[in-house]
Design an enzyme around this catalytic site. Structure first.
Site, PDB file in Angstrom:
ATOM      1  N   ASP A  36      -6.847   4.521  -5.184  1.00  0.00           N
ATOM      2  CA  ASP A  36      -7.494   4.386  -3.876  1.00  0.00           C
ATOM      3  C   ASP A  36      -8.187   5.721  -3.633  1.00  0.00           C
ATOM      4  O   ASP A  36      -8.401   6.495  -4.575  1.00  0.00           O
ATOM      5  CB  ASP A  36      -6.455   4.075  -2.782  1.00  0.00           C
ATOM      6  CG  ASP A  36      -7.088   3.581  -1.481  1.00  0.00           C
ATOM      7  OD1 ASP A  36      -7.456   2.397  -1.420  1.00  0.00           O
ATOM      8  OD2 ASP A  36      -7.232   4.385  -0.539  1.00  0.00           O
ATOM      9  N   LYS A  85       0.857  -1.194   0.000  1.00  0.00           N
ATOM     10  CA  LYS A  85       0.000   0.000   0.000  1.00  0.00           C
ATOM     11  C   LYS A  85       0.881   1.228   0.000  1.00  0.00           C
ATOM     12  O   LYS A  85       2.041   1.185   0.419  1.00  0.00           O
ATOM     13  CB  LYS A  85      -0.905   0.009   1.233  1.00  0.00           C
ATOM     14  CG  LYS A  85      -2.165   0.825   1.052  1.00  0.00           C
ATOM     15  CD  LYS A  85      -3.178   0.119   0.175  1.00  0.00           C
ATOM     16  CE  LYS A  85      -4.466   0.945   0.063  1.00  0.00           C
ATOM     17  NZ  LYS A  85      -5.497   0.230  -0.734  1.00  0.00           N
TER      18      LYS A  85
END
Length: 448
Positions: free
Chosen positions: A166, A126
């Site tokens: 995201d 991430k």
């Protein structure tokens, strides 16, 4: 002291300043106790839990860029490459003022198990920045994205680490980042997913997380002897996931009555008008006040502390699709009191641990984000496959593969929960199913 408790104690001391990461690790390790207890000596000797809770590497860097007034701004960039035992690191890039190392670590840790559940060869990672795209011009966003990618490009690649979008990172931002990567590296490869259709993107990627959430929810409802048709649904958020969750829910015969954003929420008893919502959020990039102003049946409520927002209404299904810890214990109590039948997470860890346990204690089938929102990363992996083969699949082909993956995930987590005597505990089932695959690969590859 058990091995699980030993590791949790170490993490709570070492990472005391990272509450979201501690929350995520606690939830996962607690649910893994039956697995670990079966062969505790082996797992302890191989330090499996220490290895799976510590990232391979944590990268943090400065991101300088020039705003439209000629002033230099500086943000902080992150990439946490957590675990690549089953494939290249894979996970989105979040652009939001709340981003810090603890949040990126929690998201990357969750991604390990989510990616494992898809059955596709992708590891967990991430990244992101505390940069806020809201209120910025296209030129300022481009300048930021180019600077961000200039540094990030040193650590990623099509077979090494493949970031995606995201919160705050949509097609526009991915495009700017991809262009800069190509410029720096001089290669054209599938290093990012969520790309535009003209340069390697996949059909159905935009819809994938929201659609996948509903495919899994539909299967859960069906397996409980029920049907989606006629169900009333509360959705939080109004971004990509929420919009396409609303769309697919209504295609399946349900009625979605709520959406929200950072300033408030809309209750529309006649059902959310998805096309109007897309116009307001995707085209105008406006607040939900504009949705309410354009639709007479809609009520807009400004967000205030202590209010239950979208969770106060009588609904059959609740789908939190906004951000972490948005549904707390009081919200859960209100939903249960109002007769909610099913809950599935469209966002990453949007339900607090206390609220999750309350749903479970009251017999409400609850599927966490590691399983329920895996449709996005699953379709990202399908995009990677298309890029590698230099092919482009039809919308129907990708959508069909996505539905198969999500239905498979539901049955995988259901079976894992039953195997360890926790039938109906889909949170534990997801953690166990995801963990077992990754750990088997880690052990097979030796100490690394």
């Amino acid at each position: 002291m058990s091995y699980v408790d030993e590791v949790l104690e170490k993490i709570k001391k070492r990472d005391a300043d990272q509450p979201e990461f501690i929350q995520a690790v606690t939830e996962v390790l607690d649910s893994l106790r039956p697995v670990i207890d079966k062969d505790e000596e082996k797992y302890r000797k191989l330090a499996v839990l220490e290895r799976i809770t510590e990232p391979d590497r944590q990268i943090m860097f400065r991101v300088p860029w020039v705003d439209d007034n000629g002033n230099v701004q500086v943000n902080r960039g992150f990439r946490v490459q957590f675990n690549n035992a089953i494939g290249p690191y894979k996970g989105g890039l979040r652009l939001h003022p709340s981003v810090n190392l603890g949040i990126i670590k929690f998201l990357g840790f969750e991604q390990i198990f989510k990616n494992s559940l898809t059955t596709l060869p992708i590891g967990g990672g991430k990244g992101g920045s505390d940069f806020d795209p809201k209120g910025k011009s296209d030129n300022e966003i481009m300048k930021f994205c180019q600077s961000f990618m200039t540094e990030l490009s040193k650590y990623i690649g099509a077979d090494e680490d493949v970031p995606a979008g995201d919160i705050g990172t949509g097609a526009r931002e991915i495009g700017f980042m991809f262009g800069q990567y190509k410029r720096i590296k001089g290669v054209y490869e599938g290093v990012l997913t969520g790309k535009g259709l003209t340069y390697g993107g996949s059909l159905a990627r935009t819809e994938a997380t929201g659609y996948g959430l509903l495919y899994l929810t539909e299967e859960m409802v069906k397996c409980h002897g029920d049907k989606m048709e006629g169900k009333v649904v509360a959705v939080s958020g109004s971004g990509n996931v929420a919009i396409y969750a609303c769309q697919k829910a209504q295609q399946l015969g349900a009625k979605v009555v709520t959406v929200s954003d950072s300033t408030g929420w809309v209750y529309d008893p006649e059902g959310i008008d998805v096309e109007l919502l897309k116009e307001v959020k995707e085209v105008k990039r406006a607040r939900l006040t504009e949705y309410a102003a354009a639709r007479s049946s809609a009520e807009y409520h400004e967000k205030k502390n202590g209010e239950h927002g979208v969770w106060q209404y009588k609904v059959d299904i609740a789908l939190p699709c906004a951000t972490q810890n948005e549904l707390d214990i009081e919200d859960a109590k209100m939903l249960v009191a109002n007769g909610v039948k099913y809950v599935a997470e469209g966002a990453n860890m949007p339900t607090t641990i206390e609220a999750t346990k309350y749903f479970q204690a009251n017999g409400v089938p609850f599927v966490g984000g590691k399983a329920a929102n895996a449709g996005g990363v699953a379709t990202s992996a399908l995009e990677m496959s298309q890029n590698s083969e230099r092919l482009s699949w039809s919308f129907e082909e990708v959508d069909s593969k996505l539905k198969g993956i999500m239905v498979g995930i539901y049955h995988n987590i259901d079976d894992a929960a039953k195997e360890y005597g926790m039938e109906g505990n889909y949170v534990a089932g997801a953690n166990i199913a995801g963990f077992k695959k990754v750990v088997e690969a880690m052990i097979a590859q030796g100490v690394c």
